[in-house]
Structure formats: structure tokens, C-alpha cells
Design a protein around this motif. Sequence first.
Motif, PDB file in Angstrom:
ATOM      1  N   LEU A 615       0.838  -1.198   0.000  1.00  0.00           N
ATOM      2  CA  LEU A 615       0.000   0.000   0.000  1.00  0.00           C
ATOM      3  C   LEU A 615       0.871   1.245   0.000  1.00  0.00           C
ATOM      4  N   PRO A 616       0.404   2.335  -0.581  1.00  0.00           N
ATOM      5  CA  PRO A 616       1.186   3.584  -0.533  1.00  0.00           C
ATOM      6  C   PRO A 616       1.328   4.061   0.906  1.00  0.00           C
ATOM      7  N   GLU A 617       2.416   4.761   1.163  1.00  0.00           N
ATOM      8  CA  GLU A 617       2.655   5.216   2.535  1.00  0.00           C
ATOM      9  C   GLU A 617       1.747   6.373   2.914  1.00  0.00           C
ATOM     10  N   GLY A 618       1.414   7.219   1.984  1.00  0.00           N
ATOM     11  CA  GLY A 618       0.582   8.374   2.294  1.00  0.00           C
ATOM     12  C   GLY A 618      -0.892   8.025   2.388  1.00  0.00           C
ATOM     13  N   GLY A 619      -1.580   8.589   3.377  1.00  0.00           N
ATOM     14  CA  GLY A 619      -3.021   8.415   3.508  1.00  0.00           C
ATOM     15  C   GLY A 619      -3.456   7.070   4.045  1.00  0.00           C
ATOM     16  N   VAL A 620      -2.504   6.290   4.588  1.00  0.00           N
ATOM     17  CA  VAL A 620      -2.836   4.975   5.140  1.00  0.00           C
ATOM     18  C   VAL A 620      -2.489   4.960   6.628  1.00  0.00           C
ATOM     19  N   THR A 621      -3.467   4.631   7.450  1.00  0.00           N
ATOM     20  CA  THR A 621      -3.266   4.523   8.892  1.00  0.00           C
ATOM     21  C   THR A 621      -3.453   3.073   9.308  1.00  0.00           C
ATOM     22  N   VAL A 622      -2.527   2.577  10.116  1.00  0.00           N
ATOM     23  CA  VAL A 622      -2.614   1.200  10.614  1.00  0.00           C
ATOM     24  C   VAL A 622      -3.055   1.241  12.073  1.00  0.00           C
ATOM     25  N   TRP A 623      -4.245   0.724  12.326  1.00  0.00           N
ATOM     26  CA  TRP A 623      -4.744   0.655  13.712  1.00  0.00           C
ATOM     27  C   TRP A 623      -4.316  -0.692  14.285  1.00  0.00           C
ATOM     28  N   ALA A 624      -3.359  -0.643  15.198  1.00  0.00           N
ATOM     29  CA  ALA A 624      -2.839  -1.864  15.809  1.00  0.00           C
ATOM     30  C   ALA A 624      -2.601  -1.625  17.291  1.00  0.00           C
ATOM     31  N   GLU A 625      -3.032  -2.552  18.118  1.00  0.00           N
ATOM     32  CA  GLU A 625      -2.880  -2.444  19.573  1.00  0.00           C
ATOM     33  C   GLU A 625      -2.481  -3.804  20.140  1.00  0.00           C
ATOM     34  N   GLY A 626      -2.117  -3.806  21.408  1.00  0.00           N
ATOM     35  CA  GLY A 626      -1.824  -5.068  22.076  1.00  0.00           C
ATOM     36  C   GLY A 626      -0.481  -5.648  21.714  1.00  0.00           C
ATOM     37  N   GLY A 627       0.545  -4.796  21.481  1.00  0.00           N
ATOM     38  CA  GLY A 627       1.902  -5.279  21.268  1.00  0.00           C
ATOM     39  C   GLY A 627       2.170  -5.833  19.894  1.00  0.00           C
ATOM     40  N   GLN A 628       1.562  -5.268  18.858  1.00  0.00           N
ATOM     41  CA  GLN A 628       1.755  -5.789  17.512  1.00  0.00           C
ATOM     42  C   GLN A 628       2.585  -4.868  16.612  1.00  0.00           C
ATOM     43  N   SER A 629       3.078  -3.758  17.165  1.00  0.00           N
ATOM     44  CA  SER A 629       3.793  -2.795  16.323  1.00  0.00           C
ATOM     45  C   SER A 629       5.096  -3.367  15.785  1.00  0.00           C
ATOM     46  N   ASN A 630       5.667  -4.378  16.462  1.00  0.00           N
ATOM     47  CA  ASN A 630       6.968  -4.897  16.037  1.00  0.00           C
ATOM     48  C   ASN A 630       6.893  -5.750  14.769  1.00  0.00           C
ATOM     49  N   ILE A 631       5.681  -6.089  14.315  1.00  0.00           N
ATOM     50  CA  ILE A 631       5.579  -6.903  13.107  1.00  0.00           C
ATOM     51  C   ILE A 631       5.109  -6.072  11.905  1.00  0.00           C
ATOM     52  N   LEU A 632       5.055  -4.772  12.070  1.00  0.00           N
ATOM     53  CA  LEU A 632       4.560  -3.921  10.986  1.00  0.00           C
ATOM     54  C   LEU A 632       5.669  -3.371  10.111  1.00  0.00           C
ATOM     55  N   GLY A 633       6.924  -3.694  10.419  1.00  0.00           N
ATOM     56  CA  GLY A 633       8.023  -3.179   9.610  1.00  0.00           C
ATOM     57  C   GLY A 633       8.165  -1.674   9.757  1.00  0.00           C
ATOM     58  N   ARG A 635       5.964   0.516   8.956  1.00  0.00           N
ATOM     59  CA  ARG A 635       4.685   1.180   9.257  1.00  0.00           C
ATOM     60  C   ARG A 635       4.588   1.508  10.745  1.00  0.00           C
ATOM     61  N   VAL A 636       3.937   2.599  11.051  1.00  0.00           N
ATOM     62  CA  VAL A 636       3.758   3.033  12.430  1.00  0.00           C
ATOM     63  C   VAL A 636       2.370   2.611  12.916  1.00  0.00           C
ATOM     64  N   ALA A 637       2.332   1.943  14.058  1.00  0.00           N
ATOM     65  CA  ALA A 637       1.047   1.538  14.632  1.00  0.00           C
ATOM     66  C   ALA A 637       0.388   2.723  15.318  1.00  0.00           C
ATOM     67  N   THR A 638      -0.906   2.847  15.140  1.00  0.00           N
ATOM     68  CA  THR A 638      -1.687   3.920  15.756  1.00  0.00           C
ATOM     69  C   THR A 638      -2.753   3.300  16.652  1.00  0.00           C
ATOM     70  N   ASP A 639      -2.849   3.800  17.898  1.00  0.00           N
ATOM     71  CA  ASP A 639      -3.881   3.244  18.773  1.00  0.00           C
ATOM     72  C   ASP A 639      -5.177   4.022  18.606  1.00  0.00           C
ATOM     73  N   ARG A 640      -6.202   3.590  19.306  1.00  0.00           N
ATOM     74  CA  ARG A 640      -7.551   4.145  19.103  1.00  0.00           C
ATOM     75  C   ARG A 640      -7.641   5.627  19.438  1.00  0.00           C
ATOM     76  N   TRP A 641      -6.806   6.093  20.371  1.00  0.00           N
ATOM     77  CA  TRP A 641      -6.888   7.495  20.799  1.00  0.00           C
ATOM     78  C   TRP A 641      -6.051   8.418  19.928  1.00  0.00           C
ATOM     79  N   SER A 642      -5.267   7.845  19.022  1.00  0.00           N
ATOM     80  CA  SER A 642      -4.424   8.670  18.150  1.00  0.00           C
ATOM     81  C   SER A 642      -4.934   8.705  16.714  1.00  0.00           C
ATOM     82  N   LEU A 643      -6.064   8.077  16.465  1.00  0.00           N
ATOM     83  CA  LEU A 643      -6.617   8.049  15.111  1.00  0.00           C
ATOM     84  C   LEU A 643      -7.147   9.421  14.722  1.00  0.00           C
ATOM     85  N   SER A 644      -6.998   9.741  13.441  1.00  0.00           N
ATOM     86  CA  SER A 644      -7.527  10.994  12.886  1.00  0.00           C
ATOM     87  C   SER A 644      -8.012  10.699  11.467  1.00  0.00           C
ATOM     88  N   PRO A 645      -8.774  11.606  10.870  1.00  0.00           N
ATOM     89  CA  PRO A 645      -9.311  11.336   9.526  1.00  0.00           C
ATOM     90  C   PRO A 645      -8.230  10.917   8.535  1.00  0.00           C
TER      91      PRO A 645
END
Length: 790
Positions: A615-633, A635-645
Amino acid sequence: MGGYWAEALPRLDRLPIGDMTHWIDPQPVPVSKTLRDAVGGHPLVAATLARRGIMTPAAALAFLDPTHYAPASGAALPDLDRAVERIWHALTAGESVAVWGDFDVDGQTSTALLVEALGEISIQAGQAQPIRYRVPKRDQGHGIHLSGLDELLDQGVTLLVTCDTGVDAFGAIQHAVARGCDVIVTDHHDLPDSLPPALAVVNPKRLSEGHPLWGLPGVGVAYKLAERLFERAGFAKPEMALDLVGLGIVADVATQTADVRYLLQRGLEVLRAADRVGLRALVEQAELRADGLTEEHIGYQLAPRLNALGRLGDANRGVELLLTEDVSQARILAAEMDGLNYERRLIAEQIGQAALSQIEREPSLLDYRALVVAGHGWHLGILGLVAGRLAQRFKRPAVVLSLAQSGVARGSARSVSGCDIHLALKGTANLLLRFGGHPGAAGLSLDQSNLEAFRKALSRSVVAVWDSVAASPGLQVDGYVSLDQLSLELVSELERLAPFGPGNPPVQLATCNLRVVGDVAIGREEEHRRLTVVDERGTQQTVLWWQGADQPLPEGRFDLAYVLRARDYRGETQLQVEWVDGRPQQQATEVASTAARKVVDWRAEADPARALNSLPEGGVTVWAEGGQSNILGKRVATDRWSLSPTTTIVIWSAPPGPAELAHALQAANPATVYVVAAEPATTGWRIFVERLTGLVKHDLRTRGGRVNIQRLAATLGHREVTARVGVEWLAARWQLRLIEIDQDSVTLLEGGEPSLDFQGVESRLRHLLDETAAYRRHFRTAPVEMLGIG
């Protein structure tokens, strides 16, 4: 009750953390086409039935329509047939028979039902005998009293039938038997360790707990006895007595499932016909329409008037009202009850104020898990009402005692969800002279010198029996709707699920993103509120907030949970919205832009990380919680309170619940959603506890023990309620005090006596984790169109 209940609120650090209300959003549940077709009407009706475990057309029809329900045979009740044969012999032989009842509404209706039924059978048998009855006054206490019993025995009574009492009356029954009188006990209260020496003990608690008759109140047991007697006599069943049954079921707050619900449905039908002279007079006195009677009218209008007799007067007058065929006499009795009911409210106000003043003077009373207050000369008939209000206000079992010059303290106990007060009192039996009751209410007496010891013992006993899962069930929302969807037609559809009560709560709806634009105090003492709220579209709605005058209004936008009712006002049926709860706007359930949203299912993708990198890097948000950020390469994991449009969101970890999913979609408002639904690293009891412990220990070291529940939940990848109860569990395990700071934060402190039951809290925590695991299984396996995404 008046506005005095607004005073002397408990300090938050003295309340269990589980008392904070959390909303439980409607869980996804499959609703078959056959169920929808069978139920018909609004889809919310079928969905609510399914969520309450009623999944088949046959079960739904039996629930909605009593003509489709097959009631259980009374023959299943132990000793019932033995009781029937003894009563039948007495009535056909012309023996003198008496009924002994109780002074609450369940007791009054039970007594009237048996007196009426036995009298009818004796007439049909050609042995017309007056059926004597005796209901003790409240100052005499519950049960069979020797003085009144001897009066009946001296009059030649050879068979005594109890109703709504007697299962623990060992001494009185032994006395009656010694004087040559047989005793038949019909009761529904909890069983003692051994049964009294009666000829028959008819009590549904002798059945297994899952039996359809197990939850019958006293009047239900009396009806089953009368029903079987009429079958024995070859007469038609006592259908007319069903109005008494319906009245007693609601007044006794019986759980409305199985046969109890069936009898209440049938009873309401008979009540609406208004054939009983006394009840017709009572309905007129309350300014109600008989043909529109509901369980709510019984609970708030009719039952309190009958109860006022038992509290302040002579409950035998209530039985007289229920049996009389004299219209003038019925109206006189109904007016008497109305006056006593007003007096009851005034006395309750006075005792309630005195109780709160006592708590203000002695704030240490709130250090106990059970609140015990006492006063000289407090009216015995009102103590239960005050105890109920105190339990509700202070969120713990409450005992209110009247101190007499004799040195004996007598009173009433009322409980809250999660505590069987009768079982808790058993743990203090060595300090009591007498006690008895239900899981939710009990009566007791003790020597005043034992008062302080009793207070401590009861607090320990409450901790021992505390059920944390039952104590904090949360507020179940059955559906989210907009204000413009509210109508009398919707009320009519939802009322198909009535009657409502324990076991079948009212349908609770919610609307998000409202503002208060009008507030008027109403009520005799301005204890209620009439609010006007408005949504984003400008739609306005009036909302009634009972007992809400002392509560703060929501600031800014908020979400509202409520029930809908139809109200008859001067002959016109109007829509009535009644406040249940409010919370700061969470935008957790109104998902925008769903029509154009594209959903891509990656749940079966062999290498989702590789797919993500495509997927392109721009305009894509990855919602990941519970210790899964280390498998996203990268990509930056975003939790529920940091989500934005964003244009695109990838739901990498399976959400812990539908509310968290809806919040994420609302915050991101994406056009495209990719669903991976990976299992978070914090799944499973051991891993969850290890991660929770590490995070909370960090807060103890670096933040003075202050824990932000929202952030903790997001880091763990779980619901806020799970994080909150997890902190409770650690507090109980580590013997720490837990202090509520605000809705989002708590602090753990050393010192003081911990107030949390470790085993109970662990049970609830495991239950919450199981709920999340079940939702995640659904999210990983259900068709993508059923996930509530787009």
C-alpha cells in the motif's frame, strides 16, 4: 422520595471502582430469517430477542404470546399433591380451615387468593365454611405468631395453610401440631437447613434452580395450589385469580422468566378487565385507566398503596379490599390506602434525612462494605424503603434499624447487584436474634449491644459473598437510534417485549451527540427534571430525568441512554423519553460515510505484512494495539486514541469490542478499510496478566500510582472496562487501596484496609476476557458484511 437524597454523597475513594457505569453496546448476533419472519415488525424486536437468548421462532412466540407458552404442571412442586389431598379432605368434611399470610403485597394477594379459592371449593362441595385468615401487623414481624395462632386454634381450626411465610416457623408449627392442628406451608423464601414439621412444605426453592417454577413468588405458589385443588375438585381453573397473581409478581419484584412471566402476562390481561371490585376502586383512586394497566403502574401506583397498609396500618384491610364485592366499601378502603401512602412518603422523608445526618456525623460508616444505620423510634414499616434508597445511593448493601427501649434493634436490609444479602446475614447469624428474606431484601433483629460487632461482621460477610460479575453488569444498550426515529409506533413495537422487570429489562436505546438546551425542575419537591435536548440536525426531544434534580447536567455534547414509553395524558397518548444514563460524547456508535466505504478482506492473507507494504505510505493509517507494532516493519502503529481522519485504515489487530471498532471508524472516517484482524499479543490470561502487571508497576514507580485507564486499555488492546477491572484485580492482589480520580484515571495507594474481594474480581476479569475473545472470534470468522464496517 424527596430531594434530601442529593445530600451526603459518599466520597469516591470509598466506593468500589466497579460502580462506575460502563455502556455495553449491542453485540453482533445472528438473527435467522425464520426468526425475523416469525416475530415480524421492527427488526430491533427480533435482534433484542436473539441477544437475550431467544433464537428460535417457537421460543420467540412463547415469549411474546402466552397462548403459545406451555406452563409447567404444579405437580412438580414437592408436597403439592399431599397438600391438595389434605385440604380437599378438610373442605369436604367441613373442618375449620384458616389461612396465615404476610403483610406485604405478595402476602396480601396470596392470602386473598387462597381464601377465595378455598371458600369457592367448600361451597361447591356443599360444606360452605367461612375461611378464616390472619395477617400479622408489621410491628409483630413476619411469620406465625403464637398469640394469633392460639386464637385460631381456640376457635377450632384443625388445618392451617400458610402463604408467603412459614418455611422457617419451626416453633409455631410444632406448637400447632401439638395442639392437633395440621399445617401446610406454602412459601417461596430461601430454605433453612432443615424443613419445619409441617404436613407439607410447598416451596419452589425445593426444585432445581433451572426449573420453570423455581422463581415463583408467594402468590404464584398459592395459585399453583389453588389450580391443583380445582383440578382435584373437577372445576374450572381459577382464571379470575390471575389478577392477584400479576399484582403480587410485580410487587415482589420476582424474576420474570418462564412460568413467572407467563403468569404475569395472563394476570395483566385479567387486571385490565377490571372485574375485581377492590382493584377497580384502587385503580380509580390512582387515576389510572384499567384497560391500559402495565407492570409499571403496578410497581409505582398500585403496589405502594397496598404496601402502605402493611407499613403503617393493618394489612388485613388490604385482603379485605381484594375480597370485597361492596363498591362503597372498596372505595372507602382505597381512599384509606391513598392517605396512608402519602403519610408513608412523609415518614420516609424524615427517617431518610435522619439517616443521612447520621452518615454526615459519622463518615466512617462508609468505610464498611455494608452501610448500617440506626435510630431510636424509627418507624418499622418504613425502614425497608429507606434502606433501599441508601443502598442505591451509596452502592452497597444497607441495613436500617430501629432502636427500642427493650434493648432490641429491629429493621430491614436491602442489597445491590452482586450481593445476596440473605446469604450475607447468615454469616452473622451468631449475632442476630432472628433474620429472614431474599437475596435482595431481608428483615432482622439483634441485641443493641451487638450493633458494632454486627456492622463489622456483616461487612466481612458481604466481602465473602460478593459477586463482582453480577455487581457491575454495565448498562446494556439495545440499539442506537436518532431522535427523528422516535415515535409511538416504535414504542408499540418495543412494548411487544413487555412486561419488563427483573429477567427481562426494558429495551434501552441510545442517541449520540446531543446537547441540553432546556432544563425545568418538576415534581412536588422539584426532585425531577424535564430536559430538552437537540441533536446535530436540530431535532429536539423532551426527556424526563426522574430523581435527577441533584445531578449535574452534561457539559457540552453527550450521549444519552433512555427508555421509551407511551404516556396517557388527559386522554391523549404521548411519547415519553426517560433518562437512564448520560456519558461524554464518545462517537462510538454512529459511523459516518458507510454507504461509499470500500472494505477489503485480508483476514485469510498468508503474509499480511507483505500486503501492507504494497500500500502507498501516504493516507494509510494502521490501527494496531496489544503489542503488535513490532511486526509492521516500517509502518507506524496507531492506537484508538491517536486516530484521525484518513483515506485508508488497516484494522490490523482484531478490535476488543464493537464500541472500540465504531470509535475507530468514526475517528478515521476512511473511504477504504482493510481488515487483517490479527490476534493481539495480549490474548490469554497469563500473557494479559504479565503485561498488565508490568504497565501498572511502571505507573507505581513513575506516576505515583496514577493509572490512566484509557491509555492502559489501548496499550493492552482491550476494552476500558477490562483494563479497569484488571487494575482492581491487582489492587486486591497487592492489598492496595484504589481511589477513583475521575472517569478515566485511578490511583493505587498503600495503607488502609483493602475493600476488594480478590476472588470475585478475578472471576469478573476472566469473564470480561472471555467476552472479548468471543467477539474477536466473531470478527475473524464472520462474513465481512456482518462486521459493522461498511
